[in-house]
Design an enzyme around this catalytic site. Sequence first.
Site, PDB file in Angstrom:
ATOM      1  N   ILE A  25     -53.161  11.692  -9.964  1.00 49.64           N
ATOM      2  CA  ILE A  25     -53.447  10.908 -11.166  1.00 49.64           C
ATOM      3  C   ILE A  25     -52.881  11.755 -12.313  1.00 49.64           C
ATOM      4  O   ILE A  25     -53.069  12.978 -12.342  1.00 49.64           O
ATOM      5  CB  ILE A  25     -54.961  10.649 -11.337  1.00 49.64           C
ATOM      6  CG1 ILE A  25     -55.247   9.777 -12.577  1.00 49.64           C
ATOM      7  CG2 ILE A  25     -55.791  11.923 -11.403  1.00 49.64           C
ATOM      8  CD1 ILE A  25     -56.720   9.291 -12.671  1.00 49.64           C
ATOM      9  N   SER A  26     -52.149  11.128 -13.229  1.00 45.41           N
ATOM     10  CA  SER A  26     -51.471  11.897 -14.275  1.00 45.41           C
ATOM     11  C   SER A  26     -52.474  12.516 -15.247  1.00 45.41           C
ATOM     12  O   SER A  26     -53.633  12.098 -15.327  1.00 45.41           O
ATOM     13  CB  SER A  26     -50.516  10.991 -15.059  1.00 45.41           C
ATOM     14  OG  SER A  26     -49.620  10.359 -14.182  1.00 45.41           O
ATOM     15  N   ALA A  27     -51.990  13.506 -16.013  1.00 39.40           N
ATOM     16  CA  ALA A  27     -52.821  14.145 -17.045  1.00 39.40           C
ATOM     17  C   ALA A  27     -53.142  13.111 -18.135  1.00 39.40           C
ATOM     18  O   ALA A  27     -52.278  12.310 -18.505  1.00 39.40           O
ATOM     19  CB  ALA A  27     -52.063  15.322 -17.647  1.00 39.40           C
TER      20      ALA A  27
END
Length: 214
Positions: free
Chosen positions: A56-58
């Site tokens: 999951i992206s930042a």
Amino acid sequence: MNSNEELIKSLLDRGYADERIAETMRKADRKAFIPANYWPNAYEDHPLPIGFGQTISAPGVVAFMSKSLGVKEGHRVLEIGAGSGWQAAVLGLLVGKTGHVTSIERVPELVVRANENLRKLGLGNVEVVQGDGTLGYPEQAPFDRIIVTAAGPQIPPPLLEQLAEGGKLIMPAGGSFAQELILVTKKKGKIETKSIMSVVFVPLIGKFGYREGI
Ligand code: SAM
């Protein structure tokens, strides 16, 4: 950061989010999109594993990409790389009930999980489908906005074709270890590109991406 509100405040203070994006993150809490063993890290501004070698992206990247795209109510949006479904949820809240988000994910198990996460939030205007997103989604084109959340060597030509006139596309492009976030605008049929930030993403695997196993 210990709470969603603390995270959102930091994104606003750093200029990564605006009030509309902050509001979507209040409704779509990142914790609901990650495996339970990472809940203590839910509000940290870095990517987290979601299984199948994916992340999951930042939060800062999700906020900044959403803000840079200028997503409006009623827009038809295509995302490539649904992962956990969190970015799709943010987009679904930005486009509202009159808009629509289609997100393509290549890992079947993540398609199921992302759809479950989105249903729990009651987001009926977002659908996650399985496939090679580098081919786009011609059956629903053109799209007002396209966002690619995995890094490829180039912008896949089908995505440029499926971008509406006046539309915007954002995508990390470059080598496998470091990339630039590229913002594309289609004006009178011409493509304008601008590099806006250095980033690191997992690879885009597909016909117009990298080959599997790189
Ligand atoms: N947007 C996601 C989120 O909110 O959790 C994070 C995306 S993760 C950094 C990148 C995702 O792109 C992975 O789930 C990966 O399986 C997917 N992916 C890679 N190549 C793809 C392709 N050609 N088509 C569709 N999905 C792809």
